[in-house]
Write a protein that holds these residues in place. Sequence first.
Motif, PDB file in Angstrom:
ATOM      1  N   ALA A 172       0.548  -1.528   0.588  1.00 49.29           N
ATOM      2  CA  ALA A 172      -0.374   0.195   0.271  1.00 49.29           C
ATOM      3  C   ALA A 172       0.892   1.301  -0.513  1.00 49.29           C
ATOM      4  O   ALA A 172       1.812   1.250   0.360  1.00 49.29           O
ATOM      5  CB  ALA A 172      -0.671   0.228   1.432  1.00 49.29           C
ATOM      6  N   THR A 173       0.330   2.124  -1.180  1.00 52.49           N
ATOM      7  CA  THR A 173       0.886   3.702  -0.552  1.00 52.49           C
ATOM      8  C   THR A 173       0.314   4.626  -0.497  1.00 52.49           C
ATOM      9  O   THR A 173       0.170   5.738  -0.245  1.00 52.49           O
ATOM     10  CB  THR A 173       1.542   4.023  -2.046  1.00 52.49           C
ATOM     11  N   VAL A 174      -1.009   4.580  -0.051  1.00 47.22           N
ATOM     12  CA  VAL A 174      -1.588   5.245   1.300  1.00 47.22           C
ATOM     13  C   VAL A 174      -2.402   4.575   2.069  1.00 47.22           C
ATOM     14  O   VAL A 174      -2.243   3.334   2.907  1.00 47.22           O
ATOM     15  CB  VAL A 174      -2.645   5.035   0.543  1.00 47.22           C
ATOM     16  N   LEU A 175      -1.807   5.637   3.592  1.00 44.73           N
ATOM     17  CA  LEU A 175      -2.360   5.066   4.838  1.00 44.73           C
ATOM     18  C   LEU A 175      -3.990   5.792   5.212  1.00 44.73           C
ATOM     19  O   LEU A 175      -4.099   7.194   4.986  1.00 44.73           O
ATOM     20  CB  LEU A 175      -1.958   5.846   5.869  1.00 44.73           C
ATOM     21  N   VAL A 176      -5.315   5.081   5.364  1.00 43.60           N
ATOM     22  CA  VAL A 176      -6.292   6.007   5.047  1.00 43.60           C
ATOM     23  C   VAL A 176      -6.615   6.174   6.795  1.00 43.60           C
ATOM     24  O   VAL A 176      -6.586   5.453   7.677  1.00 43.60           O
ATOM     25  CB  VAL A 176      -6.979   4.436   4.977  1.00 43.60           C
ATOM     26  N   ARG A 177      -7.134   6.953   6.764  1.00 44.74           N
ATOM     27  CA  ARG A 177      -7.804   7.235   8.450  1.00 44.74           C
ATOM     28  C   ARG A 177      -8.813   8.252   8.172  1.00 44.74           C
ATOM     29  O   ARG A 177      -9.170   8.709   7.413  1.00 44.74           O
ATOM     30  CB  ARG A 177      -6.662   8.288   8.437  1.00 44.74           C
ATOM     31  N   GLY A 178     -10.072   7.832   9.406  1.00 44.37           N
ATOM     32  CA  GLY A 178     -11.431   8.161   9.670  1.00 44.37           C
ATOM     33  C   GLY A 178     -11.174   9.193  10.127  1.00 44.37           C
ATOM     34  O   GLY A 178     -10.522   9.537  11.400  1.00 44.37           O
ATOM     35  N   LEU A 179     -11.648  10.486  10.371  1.00 44.83           N
ATOM     36  CA  LEU A 179     -11.751  11.242  11.673  1.00 44.83           C
ATOM     37  C   LEU A 179     -13.860  11.914  12.026  1.00 44.83           C
ATOM     38  O   LEU A 179     -14.201  11.634  11.010  1.00 44.83           O
ATOM     39  CB  LEU A 179     -11.425  12.911  10.246  1.00 44.83           C
ATOM     40  N   ARG A 180     -13.688  11.681  13.586  1.00 47.43           N
ATOM     41  CA  ARG A 180     -14.613  12.179  13.903  1.00 47.43           C
ATOM     42  C   ARG A 180     -14.505  13.768  14.071  1.00 47.43           C
ATOM     43  O   ARG A 180     -16.127  13.925  14.063  1.00 47.43           O
ATOM     44  CB  ARG A 180     -14.733  11.503  14.807  1.00 47.43           C
ATOM     45  N   ASP A 181     -14.128  14.372  15.018  1.00 47.92           N
ATOM     46  CA  ASP A 181     -13.608  15.119  14.998  1.00 47.92           C
ATOM     47  C   ASP A 181     -12.300  15.680  15.225  1.00 47.92           C
ATOM     48  O   ASP A 181     -11.948  15.227  15.014  1.00 47.92           O
ATOM     49  CB  ASP A 181     -14.479  15.441  16.683  1.00 47.92           C
ATOM     50  N   ALA A 182     -12.804  17.145  16.007  1.00 48.55           N
ATOM     51  CA  ALA A 182     -11.733  17.884  15.876  1.00 48.55           C
ATOM     52  C   ALA A 182     -10.209  17.420  16.819  1.00 48.55           C
ATOM     53  O   ALA A 182      -9.239  17.265  16.682  1.00 48.55           O
ATOM     54  CB  ALA A 182     -11.625  19.550  16.356  1.00 48.55           C
ATOM     55  N   THR A 183     -11.079  16.368  17.638  1.00 50.58           N
ATOM     56  CA  THR A 183      -9.601  15.517  18.775  1.00 50.58           C
ATOM     57  C   THR A 183      -8.729  14.406  17.586  1.00 50.58           C
ATOM     58  O   THR A 183      -8.426  14.481  17.573  1.00 50.58           O
ATOM     59  CB  THR A 183     -10.530  15.148  19.145  1.00 50.58           C
TER      60      THR A 183
ATOM     61  N   THR B  77      -0.764   9.810   3.714  1.00 49.79           N
ATOM     62  CA  THR B  77      -2.084   9.871   4.402  1.00 49.79           C
ATOM     63  C   THR B  77      -3.094  10.184   3.751  1.00 49.79           C
ATOM     64  O   THR B  77      -2.679  11.412   3.433  1.00 49.79           O
ATOM     65  CB  THR B  77      -2.104   9.842   5.806  1.00 49.79           C
ATOM     66  N   ILE B  78      -3.702   9.770   3.951  1.00 49.28           N
ATOM     67  CA  ILE B  78      -5.135  10.471   3.521  1.00 49.28           C
ATOM     68  C   ILE B  78      -6.439  10.032   4.648  1.00 49.28           C
ATOM     69  O   ILE B  78      -6.194   9.197   5.286  1.00 49.28           O
ATOM     70  CB  ILE B  78      -6.196   9.965   1.658  1.00 49.28           C
ATOM     71  N   PHE B  79      -7.697  11.343   4.935  1.00 44.12           N
ATOM     72  CA  PHE B  79      -9.025  11.742   5.589  1.00 44.12           C
ATOM     73  C   PHE B  79      -9.596  11.534   4.933  1.00 44.12           C
ATOM     74  O   PHE B  79     -10.217  11.640   4.085  1.00 44.12           O
ATOM     75  CB  PHE B  79      -8.261  12.666   6.633  1.00 44.12           C
ATOM     76  N   PHE B  80     -10.734  10.941   5.728  1.00 44.44           N
ATOM     77  CA  PHE B  80     -11.680  10.714   5.615  1.00 44.44           C
ATOM     78  C   PHE B  80     -13.118  11.427   6.545  1.00 44.44           C
ATOM     79  O   PHE B  80     -12.949  10.370   8.163  1.00 44.44           O
ATOM     80  CB  PHE B  80     -12.693   9.719   5.004  1.00 44.44           C
ATOM     81  N   ALA B  81     -13.633  12.156   5.914  1.00 46.17           N
ATOM     82  CA  ALA B  81     -14.272  12.860   7.611  1.00 46.17           C
ATOM     83  C   ALA B  81     -15.467  11.602   7.841  1.00 46.17           C
ATOM     84  O   ALA B  81     -15.344  11.285   6.547  1.00 46.17           O
ATOM     85  CB  ALA B  81     -14.596  14.160   7.406  1.00 46.17           C
ATOM     86  N   ALA B  82     -15.806  11.621   8.773  1.00 46.96           N
ATOM     87  CA  ALA B  82     -16.699  10.743   9.278  1.00 46.96           C
ATOM     88  C   ALA B  82     -18.440  11.266   8.512  1.00 46.96           C
ATOM     89  O   ALA B  82     -18.668  12.156   8.978  1.00 46.96           O
ATOM     90  CB  ALA B  82     -17.397  10.383  10.407  1.00 46.96           C
ATOM     91  N   ALA B  83     -19.188  10.506   7.638  1.00 47.40           N
ATOM     92  CA  ALA B  83     -20.253  11.116   7.763  1.00 47.40           C
ATOM     93  C   ALA B  83     -20.914  11.195   9.161  1.00 47.40           C
ATOM     94  O   ALA B  83     -21.565  10.935   9.898  1.00 47.40           O
ATOM     95  CB  ALA B  83     -21.373  10.146   6.810  1.00 47.40           C
ATOM     96  N   PRO B  84     -21.906  12.290   8.950  1.00 49.47           N
ATOM     97  CA  PRO B  84     -22.648  12.797   9.609  1.00 49.47           C
ATOM     98  C   PRO B  84     -23.824  11.611  10.951  1.00 49.47           C
ATOM     99  O   PRO B  84     -24.018  11.312  11.811  1.00 49.47           O
ATOM    100  CB  PRO B  84     -24.341  13.347   9.339  1.00 49.47           C
ATOM    101  N   GLN B  85     -23.956  10.400  10.009  1.00 47.50           N
ATOM    102  CA  GLN B  85     -24.785   9.427  10.736  1.00 47.50           C
ATOM    103  C   GLN B  85     -23.901   8.927  12.384  1.00 47.50           C
ATOM    104  O   GLN B  85     -23.937   8.396  12.891  1.00 47.50           O
ATOM    105  CB  GLN B  85     -25.732   8.576   9.944  1.00 47.50           C
TER     106      GLN B  85
END
Length: 168
Positions: free
Chosen positions: A88-99, A120-128
């Motif tokens: 893999a050449t990309v690390l995937v991370r999810g973000l829920r909030d500012a913390t 590294t790429i970030f995915f903002a958590a879906a609102p739900q």
Amino acid sequence: MTRSGFYSGSFDPVSYGHLDVIERSARLLGRLVVGVGVHHGKTPLFSWQERVEMLEAETRVIAARDSTQIEVVTFDGLSVDAARIHGATVLVRGLRDATDFDYEMQMAGTNATLAPDVETIFFAAAPQHRHIASKFIRQIAAMGGDIDQFVPPLAAKRLRAKLAGSIS
């Protein structure tokens, strides 16, 4: 050329928030390796085998539906090293909030120093799913609360059975 990503976590248990990040990143990248962390200093509720089994059941559906390649593995070292091992050449991370953002930015900077070839790429958590955290799911289940809105049916069944003292 298919770009490959690595998404790591404890997945104890897998939640709809995790599955959202898995689905979105796999579609974007074409190939995703989901790394179940097996750290000897942590004591998860589910064994690594159980976590892998639950993830494989859920990701099989996503991979088939979206025509993507998803593999579930375990690792016990640095995520960036596991990413390289699995191509893999990309690390995937999810973000829920500012913390999460503050912590993940520090981790991304550290990983960029350790492995400049892994982005590294970030995915903002879906609102739900923004409020979902595995530790809260475990606490709610332990107190007899309804967890069906947070985890897929297999994970809910396994979590209830685990907390009742048996696994089915």
